[in-house]
Design a protein around this motif. Structure first.
Motif, mmCIF file in Angstrom:
data_model
loop_
_atom_site.group_PDB
_atom_site.id
_atom_site.type_symbol
_atom_site.label_atom_id
_atom_site.label_comp_id
_atom_site.label_asym_id
_atom_site.label_seq_id
_atom_site.Cartn_x
_atom_site.Cartn_y
_atom_site.Cartn_z
ATOM 1 N N LEU A 252 -9.935 4.995 -3.289
ATOM 2 C CA LEU A 252 -9.005 6.122 -3.261
ATOM 3 C C LEU A 252 -7.777 5.830 -4.109
ATOM 4 O O LEU A 252 -7.310 6.689 -4.875
ATOM 5 N N TYR A 253 -7.243 4.625 -3.985
ATOM 6 C CA TYR A 253 -6.057 4.255 -4.768
ATOM 7 C C TYR A 253 -6.387 4.246 -6.264
ATOM 8 O O TYR A 253 -5.579 4.685 -7.091
ATOM 9 N N GLN A 254 -7.560 3.752 -6.612
ATOM 10 C CA GLN A 254 -7.949 3.736 -8.022
ATOM 11 C C GLN A 254 -8.078 5.144 -8.580
ATOM 12 O O GLN A 254 -7.723 5.413 -9.732
ATOM 13 N N MET B 47 0.815 -1.205 0.000
ATOM 14 C CA MET B 47 0.000 0.000 0.000
ATOM 15 C C MET B 47 0.854 1.263 0.000
ATOM 16 O O MET B 47 0.559 2.240 -0.708
ATOM 17 N N GLU B 48 1.922 1.264 0.808
ATOM 18 C CA GLU B 48 2.734 2.468 0.915
ATOM 19 C C GLU B 48 3.574 2.701 -0.338
ATOM 20 O O GLU B 48 3.710 3.838 -0.810
ATOM 21 N N VAL B 49 4.137 1.650 -0.895
ATOM 22 C CA VAL B 49 4.931 1.803 -2.116
ATOM 23 C C VAL B 49 4.033 2.187 -3.286
ATOM 24 O O VAL B 49 4.406 3.026 -4.129
ATOM 25 N N ALA B 50 2.836 1.623 -3.357
ATOM 26 C CA ALA B 50 1.913 1.972 -4.442
ATOM 27 C C ALA B 50 1.534 3.446 -4.367
ATOM 28 O O ALA B 50 1.467 4.140 -5.400
ATOM 29 N N ALA B 51 1.292 3.938 -3.168
ATOM 30 C CA ALA B 51 0.950 5.356 -3.010
ATOM 31 C C ALA B 51 2.108 6.242 -3.441
ATOM 32 O O ALA B 51 1.906 7.285 -4.075
ATOM 33 N N ALA B 52 3.333 5.842 -3.106
ATOM 34 C CA ALA B 52 4.502 6.614 -3.518
ATOM 35 C C ALA B 52 4.677 6.576 -5.032
ATOM 36 O O ALA B 52 4.985 7.595 -5.664
ATOM 37 N N ALA B 53 4.461 5.404 -5.640
ATOM 38 C CA ALA B 53 4.606 5.267 -7.093
ATOM 39 C C ALA B 53 3.610 6.153 -7.826
ATOM 40 O O ALA B 53 3.901 6.665 -8.920
ATOM 41 N N ALA B 54 2.446 6.364 -7.239
ATOM 42 C CA ALA B 54 1.448 7.232 -7.864
ATOM 43 C C ALA B 54 1.972 8.651 -8.020
ATOM 44 O O ALA B 54 1.591 9.367 -8.951
ATOM 45 N N GLY B 55 2.848 9.048 -7.097
ATOM 46 C CA GLY B 55 3.435 10.378 -7.190
ATOM 47 C C GLY B 55 4.345 10.550 -8.386
ATOM 48 O O GLY B 55 4.619 11.678 -8.819
ATOM 49 N N TRP B 56 4.832 9.444 -8.930
ATOM 50 C CA TRP B 56 5.679 9.473 -10.122
ATOM 51 C C TRP B 56 4.844 9.392 -11.405
ATOM 52 O O TRP B 56 5.400 9.397 -12.515
#
Length: 501
Positions: free
Chosen positions: A270-272, A232-241
Motif C-alpha cells: 500500500l505504501y509503495q 509509518m505515520e510520517v511517511a504516510a503524511a509525506a505522501a500527501g505532499w
C-alpha cells in the motif's frame, strides 16, 4: 511467534511505543542513595501528604495542594478528573515544559503533518480531552477552573524531604501531593554522526511538528529512519505532499514488533502504491550536510547513500525520569516504579503515563506502555485513587492503533486496532480489500490478541471483549473462515459458549 510487544528495549525500539516487563527495579533506601532489590512493591502508605503552607511567599506557585509535572496527554486527563471531583479550583498546579496547554499528542504524526490544502489539524482543535470525546480544554478552560499552569518551565530539581520542586527558571514550587507525568523523549542520533544537523527532525511536541512542517513545505526528498509507528505515520503524511520519500529501517519488514511478515507485506504494498520507497535491512552510518549546512545525504553502513533534504528520525523513545530517580526506578522496563494505584515508594508521590512502570494485571508482569490510551486511563485512575477511597487495582488491556492516509484525495484510508498480547500461533483472515484480521492463539487455543484493519465500529468494539475474555477458539474453523466477518462471528460465538478464562 514470540511476544514482541513485551520485549522492547527503550533505546533501540524502532516504534513510537514500547511495552516492557521485568523482575527488578531500583528502590531508595534513603533519599540520597539507590539500591537494586528484587521486585519489591512500592510503599502502600498514605495516599497523599497533608500540606502546611507557610506564611512565606518564597514559593512561586499559588496552588500547592496538588502538582502535576508534565504537560502532555496524561496531565490533561488528570486535570479533568480533578475538576470532576471538585478538587481543582485553587488547589491544582501543572508545570509544563511546553508553551501550550495539554493536547492529544497522536495528532502530531498524523493530521498535523497534512499539507495546507488537505485540512491539517491545528491547535486549539486537538487540546485534551477531545480525543476521547471530552471537552476541549483550552488555556481558558484551565483558568476558568482555577488551575494554575506554568508554561515553558520544566522541573530540574526535586527535594523529597521538603516537598519542593525547582524549575529551569529558578522558581521554587511547593506540593502536597505530586503526580509525575513527564512522558518520554525521542531517542536521538549523536551529534557526531549528524543527528543535530538542520533539516533533521524528531517529533515529540508541537514545536517539533511545526519545525517539520516548515521543512516539508520546501522539501524535495525526504528520508524517514525507523519502520515503527513514527516512521509509518510520517511517511504516510509525506505522501500527501507528493514528495520523494524513502523509509529506512534495519529490520526485514515494517512494524516488526507487531506485524507478522504477511501482514507487513500488505501495508508495504500500500505504501509503495503511494510512492514511498523502502530501504529494508539497512543500518545508518551517518548523516552528511550539504554546502548550505543542512542535511543532504544519508550514508548507509553498506556504503550506499540516499539523498535527502529533510530527515525524520523515529527510532524510539526513553522515559524522562530526571530529576525523580530517588522515588525508585524499574531497571528492566525503564521508568518510575509504581504499584497498581500508581503510587511510588515515596508517600504522596505518584507517576502516570509513559514514564510509569506498573503491574500489568492481565498478564501478571511489570510493564511500561507508551500509548495515549494508557496515558489517559492511568491519569484518571491515579487521581481517583488520590481523591477518593478508590483502591481497585489498575487492570489495563494493552491497546494500540494507527490511522494514516486520511487526508483529502487519498485513495485508501487506513485504520487498524490491536488489543491484547501478540503471542502464540497467528491466523490471518482476509485479503486487505479492505479488511484483514490477525488472531494470536496460545497452545491451548485461547485467544491472546487480535488485530483488525478497516473494521466497522461494532467489529472494533468486539476486539477488547475477546482479548480480555481470552476464549478458546477452534483453530481449524478460524483458518477456514471465508471472510473477516465470518472469523469474527466464530470468535464471538466462542464467547457465547463460555470458553473464557
Amino acid at each position: 511467534m514470540s511476544s514482541v510487544l513485551w520485549r522492547m528495549a527503550t533505546f533501540l525500539s524502532p516504534s513510537s511505543w514500547a511495552v516492557r516487563q521485568g523482575n527488578s527495579f531500583l528502590c531508595p533506601s534513603n533519599p540520597s542513595s539507590l539500591k537494586r532489590i528484587p521486585r519489591c512493591p512500592p510503599s502502600i502508605g498514605t495516599f497523599r501528604r497533608s500540606l502546611v503552607v507557610a506564611a512565606s511567599s518564597s514559593f512561586a506557585n499559588q496552588n500547592r495542594e496538588f502538582v502535576i509535572v508534565g504537560g502532555g496527554n496524561a496531565a490533561g486527563y488528570a486535570a479533568r478528573t480533578f475538576v470532576e471531583h471538585g478538587m481543582a479550583d485553587g488547589r491544582l498546579c501543572i508545570v509544563s515544559k511546553e508553551a501550550v496547554a495539554p493536547y492529544e499528542r497522536p495528532a502530531l504524526t498524523k493530521a498535523y503533518l497534512f499539507p495546507p490544502d488537505k485540512k491539517p489539524a491545528r491547535l486549539p482543535g486537538f487540546h485534551t480531552c477531545v480525543g476521547s470525546g471530552g471537552e476541549r480544554q483550552t488555556p481558558e478552560w484551565y483558568k476558568e477552573h482555577g488551575i494554575e499552569v506554568l508554561y515553558q518551565d520544566p522541573v530540574v530539581d526535586f527535594d523529597v524531604q521538603k516537598q519542593t520542586l525547582t524549575t529551569s527558571s529558578g522558581k521554587l514550587l511547593k506540593y502536597g501531593s505530586l503526580i509525575i507525568s513527564t512522558g518520554c523523549a525521542a531517542v536521538r542520533f549523536p551529534e557526531k554522526i549528524g543527528g543535530d544537523l538542520p533539516g533533521v527532525h524528531y517529533v515529540r511536541d508541537v514545536a517539533d511538528a511545526d519545525s517539520l512542517v516548515s521543512s516539508l513545505e520546501r522539501a524535495k526528498k525526504v528520508a524517514i529512519i525507523g519502520g515503527g509507528y513514527i516512521g509509518m505515520e510520517v511517511a504516510a503524511a509525506a505522501a500527501g505532499w507528493n514528495l520523494d520519500t524513502t523509509l529506512i529501517f534495519p529490520e526485514e519488514h515494517i512494524m516488526p514488533r507487531l506485524f507478522t511478515p504477511s501482514l507487513a507485506r500488505r501495508y508495504e504494498e500500500l505504501y509503495q502504491k503511494n510512492g514511498i520507497w523502502f530501504a529494508k535491512g539497512i543500518l545508518i552510518d551517518k548523516l552528511e550536510a550539504g554546502p548550505d549546512g543542512r542535511v543532504a545525504t544519508v550514508v548507509l553502513k553498506n556504503g550506499s547513500t540516499i539523498e535527502a533534504d529533510t530527515v525524520i528520525v523515529g527510532i524510539g523513545a526513553k522515559p524522562v525520569v530526571s530529576p525523580f530517580e530517588v522515588v525508585g526506578l524499574n531497571t528492566d522496563v525503564g521508568g518510575i516504579q509504581v504499584d497498581s494505584l500508581f503510587r511510588t515508594s515515596v508517600p504522596g508521590v505518584f507517576a502516570v503515563g509513559d514514564v510509569a512502570a506498573f503491574p500489568l494485571k492481565i498478564y501478571d508482569r511489570m510493564a511500561r506502555v507508551e500509548h495515549v490510551d494508557h496515558a489517559r486511563k492511568s491519569a484518571q485512575h491515579c487521581v481517583r485513587t488520590l481523591l477518593t477511597a478508590h483502591t481497585q487495582p489498575y487492570d489495563y488491556l494493552p491497546y494500540f492503533y494507527s490511522r494514516v492516509f486520511e487526508y483529502e484525495g487519498s485513495a485508501r484510508k487506513v485504520w487498524w486496532q490491536f488489543y491484547g498480547d501478540n503471542v502464540g500461533d497467528t491466523i490471518e483472515v482476509g485479503n486487505f480489500d479492505p479488511k484483514i484480521a490477525n488472531f494470536w492463539l496460545d497452545p491451548d487455543s485461547r485467544l491472546k490478541g487480535m488485530f483488525l484493519e478497516s473494521g466497522s465500529p461494532e467489529e472494533f468494539a468486539l476486539l477488547p471483549q475477546l482479548a480480555k475474555s481470552q476464549p478458546v477458539i477452534d483453530k481449524a474453523k478460524l483458518r477456514s473462515a471465508s471472510s473477516v466477518e465470518d472469523a469474527l462471528e466464530i470468535a464471538r460465538s466462542s464467547l457465547q459458549i463460555g470458553g473464557t478464562v
